[in-house]
Design a protein around this motif. Sequence first.
Motif, PDB file in Angstrom:
ATOM      1  N   SER A 171     -23.151 -53.459 -55.179  1.00  0.00           N
ATOM      2  CA  SER A 171     -22.124 -53.403 -56.220  1.00  0.00           C
ATOM      3  C   SER A 171     -20.965 -54.304 -55.836  1.00  0.00           C
ATOM      4  N   ARG A 172     -20.787 -55.382 -56.581  1.00  0.00           N
ATOM      5  CA  ARG A 172     -19.681 -56.300 -56.318  1.00  0.00           C
ATOM      6  C   ARG A 172     -18.338 -55.588 -56.451  1.00  0.00           C
ATOM      7  N   THR A 173     -18.195 -54.784 -57.479  1.00  0.00           N
ATOM      8  CA  THR A 173     -16.934 -54.079 -57.709  1.00  0.00           C
ATOM      9  C   THR A 173     -16.633 -53.123 -56.569  1.00  0.00           C
ATOM     10  N   PHE A 174     -17.647 -52.432 -56.072  1.00  0.00           N
ATOM     11  CA  PHE A 174     -17.457 -51.481 -54.979  1.00  0.00           C
ATOM     12  C   PHE A 174     -17.027 -52.212 -53.708  1.00  0.00           C
ATOM     13  N   ALA A 175     -17.601 -53.392 -53.446  1.00  0.00           N
ATOM     14  CA  ALA A 175     -17.229 -54.154 -52.251  1.00  0.00           C
ATOM     15  C   ALA A 175     -15.759 -54.567 -52.309  1.00  0.00           C
ATOM     16  N   PHE A 176     -15.315 -55.084 -53.449  1.00  0.00           N
ATOM     17  CA  PHE A 176     -13.902 -55.429 -53.605  1.00  0.00           C
ATOM     18  C   PHE A 176     -13.030 -54.177 -53.503  1.00  0.00           C
ATOM     19  N   GLY A 177     -13.534 -53.064 -54.042  1.00  0.00           N
ATOM     20  CA  GLY A 177     -12.780 -51.820 -53.999  1.00  0.00           C
ATOM     21  C   GLY A 177     -12.553 -51.328 -52.584  1.00  0.00           C
ATOM     22  N   ILE A 178     -13.559 -51.451 -51.726  1.00  0.00           N
ATOM     23  CA  ILE A 178     -13.392 -51.051 -50.324  1.00  0.00           C
ATOM     24  C   ILE A 178     -12.302 -51.884 -49.661  1.00  0.00           C
ATOM     25  N   GLY A 179     -12.294 -53.190 -49.933  1.00  0.00           N
ATOM     26  CA  GLY A 179     -11.237 -54.032 -49.392  1.00  0.00           C
ATOM     27  C   GLY A 179      -9.856 -53.563 -49.837  1.00  0.00           C
ATOM     28  N   SER A 180      -9.730 -53.168 -51.089  1.00  0.00           N
ATOM     29  CA  SER A 180      -8.454 -52.665 -51.606  1.00  0.00           C
ATOM     30  C   SER A 180      -8.052 -51.367 -50.923  1.00  0.00           C
ATOM     31  N   ILE A 181      -9.029 -50.485 -50.702  1.00  0.00           N
ATOM     32  CA  ILE A 181      -8.740 -49.220 -50.028  1.00  0.00           C
ATOM     33  C   ILE A 181      -8.243 -49.455 -48.610  1.00  0.00           C
ATOM     34  N   VAL A 182      -8.853 -50.430 -47.917  1.00  0.00           N
ATOM     35  CA  VAL A 182      -8.405 -50.761 -46.561  1.00  0.00           C
ATOM     36  C   VAL A 182      -6.965 -51.249 -46.597  1.00  0.00           C
ATOM     37  N   LEU A 183      -6.633 -52.115 -47.556  1.00  0.00           N
ATOM     38  CA  LEU A 183      -5.264 -52.619 -47.672  1.00  0.00           C
ATOM     39  C   LEU A 183      -4.263 -51.481 -47.888  1.00  0.00           C
ATOM     40  N   ILE A 184      -4.579 -50.571 -48.800  1.00  0.00           N
ATOM     41  CA  ILE A 184      -3.669 -49.460 -49.092  1.00  0.00           C
ATOM     42  C   ILE A 184      -3.527 -48.542 -47.884  1.00  0.00           C
ATOM     43  N   THR A 185      -4.634 -48.243 -47.224  1.00  0.00           N
ATOM     44  CA  THR A 185      -4.601 -47.362 -46.052  1.00  0.00           C
ATOM     45  C   THR A 185      -3.736 -47.956 -44.947  1.00  0.00           C
ATOM     46  N   VAL A 186      -3.925 -49.236 -44.680  1.00  0.00           N
ATOM     47  CA  VAL A 186      -3.139 -49.901 -43.643  1.00  0.00           C
ATOM     48  C   VAL A 186      -1.672 -49.997 -44.057  1.00  0.00           C
ATOM     49  N   PHE A 187      -1.418 -50.241 -45.331  1.00  0.00           N
ATOM     50  CA  PHE A 187      -0.033 -50.255 -45.806  1.00  0.00           C
ATOM     51  C   PHE A 187       0.663 -48.929 -45.503  1.00  0.00           C
ATOM     52  N   LEU A 188      -0.001 -47.820 -45.798  1.00  0.00           N
ATOM     53  CA  LEU A 188       0.598 -46.508 -45.538  1.00  0.00           C
ATOM     54  C   LEU A 188       0.847 -46.298 -44.048  1.00  0.00           C
ATOM     55  N   LEU A 189      -0.088 -46.763 -43.214  1.00  0.00           N
ATOM     56  CA  LEU A 189       0.092 -46.646 -41.765  1.00  0.00           C
ATOM     57  C   LEU A 189       1.301 -47.454 -41.307  1.00  0.00           C
ATOM     58  N   LEU A 190       1.410 -48.695 -41.791  1.00  0.00           N
ATOM     59  CA  LEU A 190       2.548 -49.521 -41.414  1.00  0.00           C
ATOM     60  C   LEU A 190       3.864 -48.918 -41.915  1.00  0.00           C
ATOM     61  N   PHE A 191       3.839 -48.415 -43.137  1.00  0.00           N
ATOM     62  CA  PHE A 191       5.063 -47.868 -43.727  1.00  0.00           C
ATOM     63  C   PHE A 191       5.604 -46.707 -42.897  1.00  0.00           C
ATOM     64  N   TRP A 192       4.725 -45.847 -42.426  1.00  0.00           N
ATOM     65  CA  TRP A 192       5.175 -44.649 -41.717  1.00  0.00           C
ATOM     66  C   TRP A 192       5.375 -44.868 -40.224  1.00  0.00           C
ATOM     67  N   ARG A 193       4.729 -45.886 -39.651  1.00  0.00           N
ATOM     68  CA  ARG A 193       4.749 -46.013 -38.194  1.00  0.00           C
ATOM     69  C   ARG A 193       5.581 -47.178 -37.660  1.00  0.00           C
ATOM     70  N   ILE A 194       5.883 -48.162 -38.495  1.00  0.00           N
ATOM     71  CA  ILE A 194       6.599 -49.331 -37.992  1.00  0.00           C
ATOM     72  C   ILE A 194       8.075 -49.005 -37.783  1.00  0.00           C
ATOM     73  N   ASP A 195       8.613 -49.465 -36.664  1.00  0.00           N
ATOM     74  CA  ASP A 195      10.015 -49.268 -36.318  1.00  0.00           C
ATOM     75  C   ASP A 195      10.893 -50.033 -37.314  1.00  0.00           C
ATOM     76  N   ARG A 196      11.795 -49.309 -37.972  1.00  0.00           N
ATOM     77  CA  ARG A 196      12.691 -49.945 -38.944  1.00  0.00           C
ATOM     78  C   ARG A 196      13.717 -50.859 -38.262  1.00  0.00           C
ATOM     79  N   GLN A 197      14.055 -50.541 -37.026  1.00  0.00           N
ATOM     80  CA  GLN A 197      15.018 -51.338 -36.260  1.00  0.00           C
ATOM     81  C   GLN A 197      14.378 -51.751 -34.936  1.00  0.00           C
ATOM     82  N   PRO A 198      13.453 -52.695 -34.973  1.00  0.00           N
ATOM     83  CA  PRO A 198      12.725 -53.085 -33.756  1.00  0.00           C
ATOM     84  C   PRO A 198      13.655 -53.699 -32.710  1.00  0.00           C
TER      85      PRO A 198
END
Length: 418
Positions: A171-198
């Motif tokens: 499924s072409r759509t499913f393959a692109f969808g998995i890539g999108s899910i990875v992007l969103i998951t990593v975004f949430l990880l960065l948002f919550w874990r990255i130091d705001r004042q490095p």
Amino acid sequence: MCMDDKKRSFSYRQIFVIGTGFLAMMLVWTFYNAFMPLVLSEYIDSSALRGIIMGLDNLLAVLLIPWIGAWSDRISTPFGQRLPFIIVGMPLAALLFVLLPLVANISLGWLLIIDIAFLIAMTLYRAPVIALMPDVTPQNKRSSANGIINLLGGIGAMIALFGLSAVYDVSRTFAFGIGSIVLITVFLLLFWRIDRQPPYAEKASEASEESQSLRVLTKALKALINVDFRGPLLILSGIFFYFIGYSGIEAQFTTFAVGYLQLSSGEAGTTLGIFSLSFVLFAVPAGFLGNRFGKSRMMQLGLAILIVLFSVVPFLPNVLSIQILLFFAGFGWALVNVQAYAFVADLGGKAQIGYMTGLYYFFSMASSLIAPGLAGLFMDLFTLPSLFFVASISFGLGFVFLNAGAKKTTKSGTQVEA
């Protein structure tokens, strides 16, 4: 490193979190470069025209990344300097990425509109994500931190070419969808874990020369044309030429594999993945070889290997033999690419590392603007296997210019000054 730096915190856990951002970015870029030409082929027969469209991301990178990177140096927000760009860019890129296969079923016009919007969204957060590493890392730890981040980036490329390639056939759509899910998951990880004042980030002055990235680049190119710096210019020209070969293969290989080898789209991506897997496996040994025998010498050896191997691809009898050759070609590319940045950075001495870094990325990205279209043009005019002759010629030109530049630089002892 100053005494104050030694007192500041450093966490490999933070580096791993940042590395997931590079993993997601490499996963999406690798998958996009491999399969977007196949999506475009439903509307566009010309490999050259598809290649020109595939060069848009590099055009946007050349035009926007220096400006966005400098902008992220200057701003100050409750979310820090880099995170605002990530907050906008990553979720938007994830949404647009999953839309690509959907609008591909509607019309070419909608596909191109969503494609351009996706490329802009990816460009928006690309430099800020990369800049997160030095923000949280003292100078004496950055080499090891960069190694971790590049390892995770390699894992992202492997997931794209071995995992999502198999999904694409189902499924072409499913393959692109998995890539999108990875992007969103990593975004949430960065948002919550990255130091705001490095601890190692400082806000640049609005009027600082470093913030005027395009002006600095223009000044740098003018200085490089000076006759005293002909050696570094020849070396950078060599990098420009050999990246034409690499970028052409990256963008057009699946077209060759589907159209000439009669592989499925997923099998084409997996076959290309063998090249990337070999690069990851040999990256560390290639670095040791560069330290032991010299960066320039190992780069020239790697280019020679690539010239020979890619010249014989059109004459190989079956897919298995091509896959075996691609594995050895990955070793050749590791010898070249692992040394390249360090070799160029050394040309400027300690005071000009940033200057030479900018030139390295300018020359390598500039070649990627024309490579997909140029390779596609030869594939249209002659046959699909001519892709590998174009690559071999570009690697050959890279070898000639690199060899001449290395000899001239060694003879003169030149270090580039901005």
